[in-house]
Design an enzyme around this catalytic site. Sequence first.
Site, mmCIF file in Angstrom:
data_model
loop_
_atom_site.group_PDB
_atom_site.id
_atom_site.type_symbol
_atom_site.label_atom_id
_atom_site.label_comp_id
_atom_site.label_asym_id
_atom_site.label_seq_id
_atom_site.Cartn_x
_atom_site.Cartn_y
_atom_site.Cartn_z
ATOM 1 N N ASN A 241 -3.116 4.356 -2.068
ATOM 2 C CA ASN A 241 -4.023 4.856 -1.034
ATOM 3 C C ASN A 241 -4.255 6.358 -1.228
ATOM 4 O OD1 ASN A 241 -5.257 5.644 1.328
ATOM 5 N ND2 ASN A 241 -3.758 4.694 2.685
ATOM 6 N N ASN B 145 0.860 -1.183 0.000
ATOM 7 C CA ASN B 145 0.000 0.000 0.000
ATOM 8 C C ASN B 145 0.894 1.230 0.000
ATOM 9 O OD1 ASN B 145 -1.568 2.223 1.530
ATOM 10 N ND2 ASN B 145 -3.185 0.766 1.034
ATOM 11 N N CYS C 51 -6.826 7.986 2.753
ATOM 12 C CA CYS C 51 -6.662 7.933 4.207
ATOM 13 C C CYS C 51 -7.388 9.112 4.854
ATOM 14 C CB CYS C 51 -5.191 7.964 4.598
ATOM 15 S SG CYS C 51 -4.983 7.967 6.400
#
Lengths: 262, 294
Positions: free
Chosen positions: B134, B106, B137
């Site tokens: 990602n 990730n 977040c």
Amino acid sequence: MESNSGDPGPLETMATLNTVEEVARGVFRHRYVAPAIADGAEPGQFVQIEVSHLAFPVTRRPFTVSRVMEEEGAFEIVFEVVGRGTAILASSIPGRSLSVMGPLGRGYRTAEGSWALIGGGMGAAGFPFLSERVDVRLAILGARSTEQLLPCEAGELLIATEDGSRGRCGLVTDLVFEACLDRYDHLALCGPLPMMHAVVEFLTEDVLERTQVSAESRMACGWGVCEGCVIPCVDGYRKCCTDGPVFPASDIDWAGWMELCG
Amino acid sequence: MRLREPTAADLRPELLGTAFRSPILLASGTAGFGLELLRMDHLDGVGGLVSKATTLKPREGNPPPRIAETRFGLLNAIGLANPGVDSVLSDILPRLSGLPCPLLVNVAGSTEQEYGLVVERLEESDLPLGYEINVSCPNVAEGGMLFGADPAAVERISRRVADRTRKPFSVKLTPNEGSIVESAAAAEEGGADAVTVCNTFLGMSIDWREAKPQLSNLTGGYTSPTLLPLVVARVYSVSGSVQIPVIASGGVGRAEDVLELLSAGARLVEVGTLLLRSPDDVCRLTKEMEGLLE
């Protein structure tokens, strides 16, 4: 960032609850039969108990191993009901089988020499196990009232209760401030953060270097992956679950920890 | 209606150039980099592992308290704590050669450039099967879900990654802002091989007696089995609007939940909070699904 602890031991075991004792109002002692945990545990280590196999609560609850009875393949925990998870666990009846992970974390470095233990409230829950492995000359314990006092084997026992029902009327720190702690080779400290902070502030640097602290933090996994339970240390955040829960007192950034969690 | 009846073949999915032994992936942030599970030998029945988010520089993460349990779920605000890509390359990936399942790393960034730079560095290792990007977040001040909510940024970041690797990558999207369908389409347009639907839901919990937040970051990412219908709905709508595979993430508490997400259109399903509680339960999911499909 990954765990630097050694063998994590058996991961999940089914443990049978065989003794429940309400030692004080809202304070319970549970004995579980789980040979893998009883054989492997060291003082200061903890277990993660799945208090319910239903969907909620979504995480386990961590408990210090209070004692082990190796011949019975059993271990004990002592806990106070403080929320939903501990309330569910407290309502368990003997014979119940629960999933337990453990033993987890790094316990006390159980060195030779004389030890003094300082515990506030449930912070003394792990001391019976420790006192079986090291030479405890002095224990200073504090609780709200005599019925909340946890037992501890020690050459000398000093007690403070907030209601004066046993020992000194006051806080455990009152006794610590009067004790001559530099005569002991090792100190173990466990209790509410403000209490531990007050004790640490009082200790000389020399004694602080010989002090180990059993820390507490909100935990999700307990086995090192989620990074949820970090404690501010002098070299940055460290995980309570796998770097601790027992830390050298001088490793902790006490001011930082107090500011965030005190 | 595009709903599918999952079959045994769905439990051995072939996508991203790989034959997975299970549709179960361990969600980013709940399995570290796999070292603990590898040491515990607890990866049976797991199709793959998505690592902790990796950034260019080490990140200490948010101050504690970082987690708070609520009545029906868990809030976390870890803040992408990780040792940085250099350390991941030199200290962690070399110790993962015995991993019995594929690894997706990730990747997170506080700037669009950072995603490309991290992937470029990770290309030095043969170990990862690919990446999960990602852009979602909820717990960081810079980047994070701000990128994911902006389809144009999602497309640019996807393109940056696609230009730097021939390995497959999935873009992990946010359920919190913007249109997840538009962001998924933007990821596909930018060259993503899959989309992960979705990251955690922004949440907050307060100790009202003291008027104090439960998390030092104030807000956090919420995870819970109660989120399953929200994730099913998003997986269903995204899988109907893009050609690339959808990886579901969120709300899984039992084997039936995984089958429901497969029925909604997911090809792989990530499991997170359940893993924190019980790696054994996660290892059993695939067998339980086989039983349910018999």
